[in-house]
Design an enzyme around this catalytic site. Structure first.
Site, mmCIF file in Angstrom:
data_model
loop_
_atom_site.group_PDB
_atom_site.id
_atom_site.type_symbol
_atom_site.label_atom_id
_atom_site.label_comp_id
_atom_site.label_asym_id
_atom_site.label_seq_id
_atom_site.Cartn_x
_atom_site.Cartn_y
_atom_site.Cartn_z
ATOM 1 N N THR A 195 0.775 -1.267 -0.157
ATOM 2 C CA THR A 195 0.039 -0.100 -0.034
ATOM 3 C C THR A 195 1.129 1.446 -0.093
ATOM 4 O OG1 THR A 195 -1.624 1.348 1.358
ATOM 5 C CG2 THR A 195 -0.310 -0.162 2.692
ATOM 6 N N GLU B 226 -5.106 -2.947 3.949
ATOM 7 C CA GLU B 226 -4.996 -3.558 5.480
ATOM 8 C C GLU B 226 -6.122 -4.281 5.987
ATOM 9 O OE1 GLU B 226 -4.241 -0.587 4.420
ATOM 10 O OE2 GLU B 226 -2.252 0.230 5.120
ATOM 11 N N LYS C 181 -7.612 21.731 8.207
ATOM 12 C CA LYS C 181 -7.552 22.431 9.488
ATOM 13 C C LYS C 181 -7.580 23.838 9.478
ATOM 14 C CE LYS C 181 -5.875 21.612 14.286
ATOM 15 N NZ LYS C 181 -4.823 20.923 15.252
ATOM 16 N N TRP D 31 -11.978 21.523 12.192
ATOM 17 C CA TRP D 31 -11.621 20.778 10.795
ATOM 18 C C TRP D 31 -12.905 20.944 9.662
ATOM 19 C CZ3 TRP D 31 -7.114 18.137 10.749
ATOM 20 C CH2 TRP D 31 -6.403 18.097 11.943
#
Lengths: 547, 547
Positions: A183, A330, A440, A445
């Site tokens: 990955t 994953e 940010k 956020w």
């Protein structure tokens, strides 16, 4: 011991298709049309390949690399390499040479099976792949002339032909490695995820559940997602276990080629990233009478979140259910899925409510746990409002990277996914963003994904990509890159005004930049790392900082 | 270690329903209607039950017996006893006292949870159950007055009420025992099959696949098959994992009560033995406008093979797919299943061909192996003609009986099922008969099941049971017991003439005996052992031997 201790081996499942469906077809796209083999034929060829690899010195646990398109030979590699107890390393053909050199050497691939047309990609690093003893060359129609400086190069057909069509798969420990998939991170080298027989066996069972992808032996399945990307989302395993008809697009990946293949081969379910489905939508809308999608029932969409408007378009225009899936290399990769109907109470929902649910990452698959945590790893409430880091655990979730532990990516038995999101009261996971892609601003956020999904729903917009640009006062501010649709035209002011309908003033992009295309990663996601680097290289300045 | 070593525990799956579907209903039939609880409520009650059992001294590995109908308390026992690491022993409430005494003592049940109305069944042996320390009494509406001489009797509600609604399920070895289910043999004592967490976890996943029973969280499921019979075919586990709506018929098992419940509760899938579905058909045909089965999509039929005419009736009259399943207590129990469509090539079949496939035992489930062998344990060809002994192996197949190894029932890692059959070229398993129910005549075998299926398709016949009667010359000869349908009338000559349309002369029954009912086993199958014993007790003589 009450019950049998049968190890969970993928050889058991991969043998199933040819047993129950020997005459069902496995179709590969070619330059002039299609190449059709039966399950029986592919099965025998996989067994021949295993014999040939064993004769070439491949032993249990050895890594064998594939550098191939989605085609029947790649499927034969899945069957043979995993079943014989070796480790299938599916190399991403779209990586740069530096990454290729790194991962092939890191995996210590002793043999690589490569498509003839892809040999030039490996050629610049041929002298640097000391571990590679032998290369097997898969030659398709139109690519008969090939050459390579890689050692012991041999034609795939010559390699397997002398060998018998029956190999006795070994009974090995179910926790033995079966595959390796790298990955690409944002920083540092790619990291390898080592799949095991048990993990992929369980993932395959879960994937075939009605409430997951509802895969069936009655399906005609086309996996567009590359087989080198998180093992093609498990579809090569699941489809082969079921004996479903399989259609493989090979290198013929233009929207028109894919649409023709879907129509001609009467595909019932397909799978790909949002950019694929946006391409399909665009070409279908431009040529509404060209493609017959009457057999198509479902498309699975993952890799990144599809815009809600796209989900709705597929349902309303084609009568096709877009199944959103969330996961990553994953997680094998399926972790959550979202369906038109997956709970008993869904029958009481309006279509609008269903589309809202389908736009979420989905319900976690049985057997897997998904939880959101704060920075102290305390679990957060499932209220649809509280945002946290998403962690996952379960029997098909990565425990550590291959020869590269990275302990900060794991916490107390959980995988730290790097995505941030919420879980609502109905237990839907909602992805806000990759933690690295959040903007940010002034201590708050802003979700780049939320802005993109909203912008792309505006008439005249084909694609939108929102990234953070550094700002001395606010820390970061969002900027939107917009690809106009072929027919449409759209103004920057209109984009901002459209965003203002939903977002607070401080969340609105500071700038709208029109571009012809957004750079994509090797797995078809928008490559925001490149977008940010490009803006910086161009000396881009935010409007309020321009001098 | 590439992937996480999460143990496969049923506690993980049993917690899922209340998480995803807290407000979905679990409905139990009562004397006056239904009792409705939510998943959230049943979940909390299961956790309370686990606390109460732990406080009563139940430890990991201890056997807890249930002597219950299909109701929400039985489901709570499934959830609590398995998840806490104890062993759920579902006692067959229809066994005779000798068998009950044997199995309760053999299992060494320390606690028994019994329905108040079933206490009289245990009363005659109460003094002989030395292992039982405590009995918990589940009291339903109408059964408030109960008494027992079993020790420490306590009302179920009083038992669980003081305890908290959250128990921390232990993380245990996935090969730990989870359940015990006794199977009644033809000779000797019942034998115990000890299920394990891993085996039932995998069985649950397999059962929820699209090509198995297609179970979904959107279903409303009514398991009519008793929860004491091979763990209710796994439905309590699967339905709870999915969060599907569950309807439990309790003791209200007349065809009319079942049909009303199916209609009123809008059941989408149900499961039961053929005699249940024959009862449903009979009452529906007698009252065609009484029951609205418009929500019903599928019924699973197992235990013994449904007559093809019944499969066709459900499809043509109700538009309902009858899914035939084959297996036994020793196989968890699902091993093969037969569907209207399960292969890509099924789309090319006529309805007649599909019904023929649906009448077979089915396709083996992925992960399991079924093979036919001769007496020397050599595998036989899959030609649809060669008959052999059926053996099964895989991760949810019994490896030995509980404290009673019986090595002749196992061969080289395979379970010897005691059924004989064929496998055809499409890999459908076809059951000829239980080996003990075959009729051996003149050195040739006659299938009692084939004769029964043919006879029951004759107008005027409700049920048919063919058994072997000893014959001095031919060894054995077939005799047919026939139950006429309510409306119909049928003559013995007509039955024989009907059989002669399909069977050879030597295969025809020597006699047709009209009876009001066929004795059934405790699991609803025709009890041929009793039929044979009854004939012998009556001094029955075959026609050609009568003096």
């Amino acid at each position: 011991m009450g019950m049998q201790r049968t190890p969970l081996l993928m050889s058991t499942l991969m043998e199933n298709g040819a047993r129950v469906a020997p005459h069902v077809e496995i179709v590969t796209a070619t330059a002039s049309g299609t190449k059709v083999l039966s399950y029986q034929q592919v099965h025998a060829r996989a067994h021949q390949l295993a014999h040939a690899l064993a004769a070439a010195g491949v032993k249990q646990g050895d890594r064998v690399g594939t550098f191939l398109w989605n085609d029947h030979r790649h499927l034969e590699c899945y069957h043979a390499i995993c079943s014989m107890g070796a480790v299938l390393h599916t190399i991403n053909i779209r990586l740069g040479t530096a990454d290729l050199e790194y991962i092939i050497n890191h995996a210590e691939d002793s043999v690589i099976i490569a498509s003839a047309d892809l040999l030039p990609v490996l050629e610049p690093i041929a002298s640097k792949l000391g571990c590679v003893r032998k290369v097997i060359v898969a030659v398709d129609e139109g690519f008969e002339s090939w050459q390579t400086s890689l050692p012991e190069a041999e034609d795939y057909e010559d390699f397997i032909t002398p060998h018998p069509g029956k190999y006795d798969w070994p009974i090995i420990d179910e926790n033995s490695p079966l595959g390796l998939c790298y990955t690409s991170g944002t920083t540092g080298h790619p990291k390898g995820v080592e799949y095991e027989h048990r993990s992929q066996y369980l993932h395959t069972f879960a994937q075939c559940m009605t409430d997951a992808m509802s895969l069936s032996g009655t399906d005609c399945i086309m996996g567009i997602v590359p087989m080198f990307h998180a093992f093609g989302w498990g579809i090569p395993f699941a489809a082969t276990m079921l004996g479903a008809r399989q259609v493989l697009p090979s290198r013929y990946m233009t929207p028109d080629a894919l649409c023709r293949l879907m129509a001609d081969e009467q595909i019932t379910i397909s799978a790909g990233v949002p950019t694929i489905w946006q391409g399909v939508r665009a070409i279908y809308e431009a040529n509404p009478d060209t493609y017959d999608f009457s057999h198509l029932q479902r498309v699975t969409c993952g890799g990144s979140a599809p815009p809600p408007s796209l989900i709705e378009w597929f349902w309303k225009t084609l009568g096709v259910e877009m199944i959103q899936g969330w996961g990553m290399t994953e997680t094998s990769p399926l972790a959550t899925l979202s369906r038109y109907a997956m709970k008993y109470t869904d029958k009481d929902l309006s279509d609008t409510q269903r589309f809202a649910n389908m736009a979420k990452a989905g319900q976690v698959m049985a057997g897997i746990e998904v939880e959101i945590f704060n920075e102290s790893f305390e679990p957060l409430p499932h209220d649809g409002k509280t945002v946290g880091e998403i962690l996952v655990r379960g029997p098909w979730i990565c425990a550590e990277y291959y020869n590269n532990p990275q302990p900060e990516k794991f916490h107390d038995g959980w995988l730290v996914t790097g995505d941030v999101g919420m879980i609502d009261e109905s237990q839907y996971l909602i992805i806000n963003d990759r933690s690295k892609d959040l903007v940010k601003s002034g201590g708050e956020w802003i979700s780049s994904v939320d802005l993109e999904n909203h912008i792309v729903a505006l008439e005249g917009v084909a694609q939108a990509c929102v990234v953070a640009v550094a700002h001395p006062k606010w820390d970061e501010r969002p900027v939107a890159l917009v690809v106009p649709s072929a027919a449409g035209s759209v103004e920057a002011d209109a984009v901002i005004a459209h965003c203002a309908e939903k977002f607070a003033k401080w969340q609105l992009p500071d700038d709208v930049i029109f571009v012809d295309a957004v750079p994509l990663t090797s797995t078809g996601k928008m490559d925001k790392k490149v977008v940010r680097a490009d803006l910086q290289a161009q000396g881009y300045a935010l409007p309020d900082l321009r001098t």
